[in-house]
Design an enzyme around this catalytic site. Structure first.
Site, short mmCIF file in Angstrom:
data_model
loop_
_atom_site.label_atom_id
_atom_site.label_comp_id
_atom_site.label_asym_id
_atom_site.label_seq_id
_atom_site.Cartn_x
_atom_site.Cartn_y
_atom_site.Cartn_z
N ASP A 124 0.85 -1.19 0.00
CA ASP A 124 0.00 0.00 0.00
C ASP A 124 0.88 1.24 0.00
OD1 ASP A 124 -2.42 -1.43 0.09
OD2 ASP A 124 -2.42 -1.50 2.28
N ASP A 138 -7.26 -0.96 -4.67
CA ASP A 138 -8.37 -0.59 -3.79
C ASP A 138 -9.23 0.50 -4.43
OD1 ASP A 138 -7.19 -2.32 -1.93
OD2 ASP A 138 -6.10 -0.69 -0.95
#
Length: 178
Positions: A124, A138
């Site tokens: 991330d 995402d």
């Protein structure tokens, strides 16, 4: 499969492939240029860049069961491929394709990233304030859900408008009671 179904399936696959390519390239760039210790602000404190490795799902939920999240990712991918073959509209094909691409992008990390096969941590790098850190997979998942939700809403509105505007349409039980 009809030609229209084949066209929509191809569109879903193209959307998914685009998401996977962009997601994996952005994760590789983040891995090589960002650190876990420093946040680079993009929009003040609202949005920034910071490297993180997430063993769980959204908000690190399920971080102790990464292998289960991997199995769920594999199952979701299979279901989404079937759904893509059955997409009835272009909107559904694009929405399913974005969700499929996001699922595959994060599944690749779970399968092949450290610490081990099937238990990998998702890379991330998009820091949303102090709430959470995510990635482009995402974002694609969220965009796909919004597109599917919007398609459902439009379909509902069309059905509702057509039924109430057509005086020859049979009355529903609610309308008949008026």
């Amino acid at each position: 499969m009809s030609p229209d179904q084949a066209r929509r399936f191809a569109l879903a696959c193209i959307a998914a492939a685009g998401v996977v390519l962009i997601d994996q390239a952005s994760k590789a760039a983040a891995f090589s240029t960002l650190t876990e210790d420093e946040r680079i602000p993009l929009l003040g404190d609202l949005l920034g860049l910071q490297l993180a490795f997430n063993p769980g799902a959204l908000l690190s939920l399920g971080s102790g069961a990464t292998w289960l999240l991997t199995l769920l990712g594999v199952a979701a991918t299979a279901v989404l491929i079937v759904a893509a073959t059955r997409a009835r509209t272009t909107g559904w094909a694009v929405g399913i394709g974005l969700i499929l691409g996001g699922a595959i992008g994060n599944l690749i990390d779970r399968l092949f990233a450290p610490p081990a096969f099937g238990r990998g941590h998702v890379t991330d790098f998009l820091a949303y304030g102090n709430w959470f850190i995510g990635n482009l997979a995402d974002v694609a998942l969220g965009a796909g859900v919004i597109i599917l939700g919007g398609s459902l809403w439009i379909r509902h509105r069309r059905t509702h408008t057509t039924a109430t505007d057509d005086p020859t349409a049979p009355a529903t039980s609610v309308e008949a009671g008026r």
